[in-house]
Design an enzyme around this catalytic site. Structure first.
Site, PDB file in Angstrom:
ATOM      1  CG  ASN A  10      -1.789   0.631   1.449  1.00 21.81           C
ATOM      2  OD1 ASN A  10      -1.628   2.214   0.162  1.00 21.81           O
ATOM      3  ND2 ASN A  10      -2.478   0.699   2.884  1.00 21.81           N
ATOM      4  CE  LYS A  12      -0.531   3.212   4.343  1.00 17.19           C
ATOM      5  NZ  LYS A  12       0.337   3.294   6.408  1.00 17.19           N
ATOM      6  CG  HIS A 100      -5.314   2.048   5.363  1.00 16.08           C
ATOM      7  ND1 HIS A 100      -5.400   2.840   6.078  1.00 16.08           N
ATOM      8  CD2 HIS A 100      -4.558   1.296   4.926  1.00 16.08           C
ATOM      9  CE1 HIS A 100      -4.046   2.888   6.435  1.00 16.08           C
ATOM     10  NE2 HIS A 100      -3.650   1.498   6.086  1.00 16.08           N
ATOM     11  CD  GLU A 102      -2.808   5.405   6.640  1.00 17.07           C
ATOM     12  OE1 GLU A 102      -2.742   5.493   5.426  1.00 17.07           O
ATOM     13  OE2 GLU A 102      -2.177   4.680   7.295  1.00 17.07           O
ATOM     14  CD  GLU A 172      -3.367  -2.497   7.360  1.00 14.96           C
ATOM     15  OE1 GLU A 172      -2.364  -2.487   6.656  1.00 14.96           O
ATOM     16  OE2 GLU A 172      -3.512  -1.294   7.311  1.00 14.96           O
ATOM     17  N   GLY A 178       2.873   2.204  10.736  1.00 18.63           N
ATOM     18  CA  GLY A 178       4.010   3.448  10.719  1.00 18.63           C
ATOM     19  C   GLY A 178       4.467   3.359  11.682  1.00 18.63           C
ATOM     20  CB  SER A 218       5.847  -1.635  11.518  1.00 21.57           C
ATOM     21  OG  SER A 218       5.612  -0.261  11.770  1.00 21.57           O
TER      22      SER A 218
HETATM   23  O1  13P Z   1      -1.129   0.613   7.059  1.00 18.98           O
HETATM   24  C1  13P Z   1      -0.512   0.199   5.999  1.00 18.98           C
HETATM   25  C2  13P Z   1      -1.035  -0.995   5.204  1.00 18.98           C
HETATM   26  O2  13P Z   1      -1.813  -0.428   4.505  1.00 18.98           O
HETATM   27  C3  13P Z   1       0.638  -0.479   7.356  1.00 18.98           C
HETATM   28  O3  13P Z   1       1.645   1.058   7.365  1.00 18.98           O
HETATM   29  P1  13P Z   1       3.055  -0.317   7.229  1.00 18.98           P
HETATM   30  O4  13P Z   1       3.306  -1.099   7.080  1.00 18.98           O
HETATM   31  O5  13P Z   1       3.819   1.706   7.220  1.00 18.98           O
HETATM   32  O6  13P Z   1       3.343   0.407   8.948  1.00 18.98           O
END
Ligand code: 13P
Length: 260
Positions: A10, A12, A100, A102, A172, A178, A218
């Site tokens: 992803n 982003k 997601h 976010e 997740e 992150g 992560s």
């Molecule tokens: O949100 C994520 C994937 O959709 C995970 O992000 P990270 O791998 O940067 O922690």
């Protein structure tokens, strides 16, 4: 039942279309046909890079899948700024991320909207990568399994078993995204296992067995093998580490890692 592992990057809101092409080319050069057959690798660029990624992948006949990070629940019309499932399907997308954390947080997406988006994806033969996960407060209260179960129920409302079978689910935990704080392999298994149990109760064992469940938060080359050793984890949804071709390729090759 053997489920083919699926590693999805992803990206982003990172990489313009030129950078996206470069990353796809580097990835393709780092993975051979056998590796890309054993494990499904998928990239999820920003909308503006999809056409370029499609061209790069089709042109070189690379065995890497791709998809979008969101879609509209509507089929078309006066929805300024939105992108329909049909538009994504026309670009050859195989996947679309839905729900997601976010988007749930910054765009106030609730379970009803997530459900409508899952239906819009399926109507266009796109495989939803449906995200569920708890924040830190819920984790600390110990109600994470129930929380993820209720997000799952909401997202799949009204679907039939044969539709559910084709969905990829990503667990997740928000506190692990992150932050460098990976859930332990046991934490990942606890929730991924509970998701499969819930699917079995609602749609039967055959469906539950077929669904691929990812862990995300992560994930990197150094921790993927231990996470993948869990029986109900079938892949990963990778953010930051998927922006580095070598790191992502190494995640796809997780079976070659020596576990310490
Ligand atoms: O949100 C994520 C994937 O959709 C995970 O992000 P990270 O791998 O940067 O922690």
């Amino acid at each position: 039942m053997t489920r083919r592992p699926i590693m999805a990057g992803n990206w982003k809101m990172n990489l313009n279309h030129l950078e996206a092409i470069l990353l796809v080319q580097k990835l393709a050069a780092s993975l051979n046909e056998q590796q890309l057959t054993d494990v499904e690798a998928v990239v999820l660029p920003a909308f503006t890079s999809l056409r370029s990624v499609q061209t790069a992948i089709d042109g070189d006949k690379v065995l890497i899948g791709y998809g979008a990070q969101d879609l509209s629940p509507y089929t078309g019309g006066a929805y300024t700024g939105d992108i329909s499932g049909a538009m994504l399907a026309k670009l050859g997308c195989g996947y679309v991320v839905i729900g997601h954390s976010e988007r749930r947080e910054y765009h106030n997406e609730d379970d009803a909207l997530v459900n409508a988006k899952v239906k819009a994806a399926l109507a266009n033969d796109l495989t939803p990568i449906l995200c569920v996960g708890e924040g830190l407060e819920i984790r600390e209260a110990g109600t994470h399994v129930a929380h993820c179960g209720s997000q799952l129920d909401g997202a799949l409302d009204g679907l039939k078993a044969e539709q559910v079978k084709n969905i990829v689910i990503a667990y997740e935990p928000v506190w692990a995204i992150g932050t460098g704080k990976t859930a332990t392999p046991e934490d990942a298994q606890e929730v991924c296992g509970s998701i499969r149990e819930r699917l079995a109760e609602k749609y039967g064992a055959e469906t539950a067995d077929a669904v691929r469940i990812q862990y995300g938060g992560s994930v990197k080359a150094a921790n993927i093998a231990a996470i993948m050793a869990q029986p109900d984890v079938d892949g990963a949804l990778i953010g930051g580490a998927s922006l580095d071709a070598e790191e992502f390729a190494s995640i796809v090759r997780f079976r070659e890692h020596v576990q310490r």
